[in-house]
Design an enzyme around this catalytic site. Structure first.
Site, PDB file in Angstrom:
ATOM      1  N   ASN A  68       0.820  -1.204   0.000  1.00 53.13           N
ATOM      2  CA  ASN A  68       0.000   0.000   0.000  1.00 53.13           C
ATOM      3  C   ASN A  68       0.860   1.263   0.000  1.00 53.13           C
ATOM      4  O   ASN A  68       0.682   2.165  -0.822  1.00 53.13           O
ATOM      5  CB  ASN A  68      -0.873  -0.084   1.266  1.00 53.13           C
TER       6      ASN A  68
ATOM      7  N   PHE B  21       9.720  -8.768   6.821  1.00 55.46           N
ATOM      8  CA  PHE B  21      10.369  -9.330   5.626  1.00 55.46           C
ATOM      9  C   PHE B  21      11.752  -8.725   5.374  1.00 55.46           C
ATOM     10  O   PHE B  21      12.436  -9.118   4.430  1.00 55.46           O
ATOM     11  CB  PHE B  21       9.491  -9.115   4.388  1.00 55.46           C
TER      12      PHE B  21
ATOM     13  N   ALA C 241      -1.422   5.922   3.344  1.00 52.86           N
ATOM     14  CA  ALA C 241      -1.100   5.763   1.915  1.00 52.86           C
ATOM     15  C   ALA C 241      -2.266   6.085   0.982  1.00 52.86           C
ATOM     16  O   ALA C 241      -2.065   6.770  -0.031  1.00 52.86           O
ATOM     17  CB  ALA C 241      -0.575   4.344   1.671  1.00 52.86           C
TER      18      ALA C 241
ATOM     19  N   LYS D 234       4.321   4.443  17.474  1.00 56.76           N
ATOM     20  CA  LYS D 234       2.919   4.910  17.383  1.00 56.76           C
ATOM     21  C   LYS D 234       1.985   3.787  16.971  1.00 56.76           C
ATOM     22  O   LYS D 234       0.782   3.851  17.234  1.00 56.76           O
ATOM     23  CB  LYS D 234       2.804   6.133  16.487  1.00 56.76           C
TER      24      LYS D 234
ATOM     25  N   ARG E  50      -4.526   1.366   9.782  1.00 56.29           N
ATOM     26  CA  ARG E  50      -4.898  -0.049   9.819  1.00 56.29           C
ATOM     27  C   ARG E  50      -4.771  -0.608  11.230  1.00 56.29           C
ATOM     28  O   ARG E  50      -5.562  -1.447  11.656  1.00 56.29           O
ATOM     29  CB  ARG E  50      -3.996  -0.830   8.854  1.00 56.29           C
TER      30      ARG E  50
END
Ligand SMILES: NC(=O)C1=CN([C@@H]2O[C@H](COP(=O)(O)OP(=O)(O)OC[C@H]3O[C@@H](n4cnc5c(N)ncnc54)[C@H](O)[C@@H]3O)[C@@H](O)[C@H]2O)C=CC1
Ligand SMILES: O=C(CO)COP(=O)(O)O
Length: 388
Positions: free
Chosen positions: A42, A127, A183, A243, A308
């Protein structure tokens, strides 16, 4: 036809009208800098769009092609790289947004980075280790990097910000970009601010030969994406990572229906713990990065209201499900970094025997990982808040 076979065609199509260029002669390097984005989620796709727009507008300063490394997957039988390179849309991670045609999706990580002067890392941080292992010894030793990741690296040796991990593993200087940057809003060119932090390295090769703060501003700044460049790489990196923990807790408050006052209290204490963490373990950080920069308080606010992480926390509270289940239901393959960072922060603070100084981080961990009842969150943070 490989991604690279297409490049010459693309740059022909994209040659900008002379009037587009706002580059001054002092900004023209010996050879245009080539930028590569590692990651196509995103935010990865959005930053590739931002950078590619600037590369088109500054052809003397930047190479016209922006390679974007894509973790290959099939969408209804088609390769995601093929979809991006033909339809110029990342249908899975940034649907509905047209990417400039000079963003070229490349499935091979080494090929995507091999000629880059500036490598912009933008992947979920779980990752990163695997990516760096593949790139080690394979990048241009004169390249520089920027980390857009929001996360930390915790090991038995301690806690690192990810820009430092990238620098250490690849042997190239790495700064960071972090800010109040959901985003989908940036991708739609809705106005926002961000913070870029970069230390000019001791082996700086000179203006026109090497990346400096001005080049970075030119690479990332857009009329709708206001860049402020500072020095505090650790500060913006820590703020961006921590955060996400606070946002998970803010999500619990949302899901419990406790209202704006309770959520503000969680955010206040969260900001305090973020600063306390930085002062204890990264004394080079500046407090004003947390209180004055987009990467500090503004990112905390936007993430706690629209990110999210807050949505995952809220869903957990409303549906009584574990964090990973909420992430799967809500995010269609995108990642909720707060789940990992909460654990990493807890482990680091426990090793250091300072977890009691961070009651919000601690209770957030206990809620996500130990089934602690979220209704009892106030008891834990009221008591702890009086300790320091
Ligand atoms: N999405 C946002 O609004 C913002 C995100 N960030 C940060 O940017 C970083 C990247 O986030 P997003 O681009 O949003 O990613 P995302 O959350 O959309 O994650 C999906 C990405 O992970 C990749 N992926 C899946 N499995 C993989 C594997 N095994 N190996 C490598 N890659 C794999 C997918 O291909 C996809 O590109 C994160 O640290 C995030 O916190 C920062 C600012 C805004
Ligand atoms: O970092 C972000 C906004 O600046 C994105 O936050 P989320 O990962 O919670 O969506």
């Amino acid at each position: 036809m490989t991604a690279f076979d297409r490049l010459s065609n693309i740059s022909n199509v994209l040659a900008p009208p002379a009037s587009c260029s706002t580059v001054q002669s002092e900004d023209i390097p010996e050879k245009p800098y080539k930028a590569t984005v590692v990651g196509s989620g995103n935010w990865g796709s959005t930053i590739a769009k931002v950078v590619a727009e600037n590369c088109i507008e500054r052809p003397q300063e930047f190479d016209q092609t922006v390679c974007m490394w894509v973790f290959e997957e099939r969408i209804k039988g088609e390769k995601l790289t093929e979809i991006i390179n033909t339809r110029h849309e990342n249908v899975k991670y940034l649907p509905g947004i047209l990417l400039p045609a000079n963003v070229v999706a490349v499935p091979d990580i080494v090929e995507a980075c091999k000629d880059a002067d500036i490598i912009i890392f933008n992947i979920p941080h779980q990752f990163l280790g695997n990516i760096l292992r593949q790139l080690k010894g394979k990048v241009n030793p004169n390249a520089r990097a920027i980390s857009c990741l929001k996360g930390l690296n915790v090991s038995r040796e301690g806690c690192d910000v990810l820009a430092d991990v990238i620098s250490r593993e690849l042997g190239i200087n790495c700064g960071a970009l972090s800010g109040a940057n959901l985003a989908p809003e940036v991708a739609q060119c809705k106005w926002s601010e961000t913070t870029v932090a970069y230390h000019t390295p001791a082996d700086f090769r000179g203006k026109g030969k090497d990346i400096d703060k001005k080049v970075l501003k030119h690479l990332f700044h857009r009329p709708y994406f206001h860049v402020h460049v500072i020095d505090d790489v650790s500060g913006i990196s820590l703020a961006g990572a921590l955060k996400n923990v606070v946002a998970m807790a803010a999500g619990f408050v949302d899901g419990l229906g406790w209202g704006n006052n309770a959520k503000s209290a969680v955010m206040r204490l969260g900001l305090r713990e973020m600063i306390h963490f930085a002062k204890l373990y990264f004394p080079e950080c500046e407090e004003r990065t947390f209180t004055e920069e987009s990467a500090g308080v503004a990112d905390l606010i936007t993430t706690c209201f629209g990110g999210r992480n807050v949505r995952v926390g809220k869903y957990m509270a409303e549906h009584h499900v574990p964090a990973e289940d909420a992430e799967k239901v809500l995010l269609n393959g995108q990642s909720c970094q707060g789940i990992f960072t909460t654990k990493e922060v807890y482990e680091f603070l426990s090793q250091r025997d300072t977890i009691d100084e961070f009651p919000l981080f601690h209770v957030t961990y206990d809620i996500i990982y130990n089934g602690f009842p979220m209704e009892k969150l106030p008891e834990r943070i009221e008591r702890g808040d009086e300790k320091y």
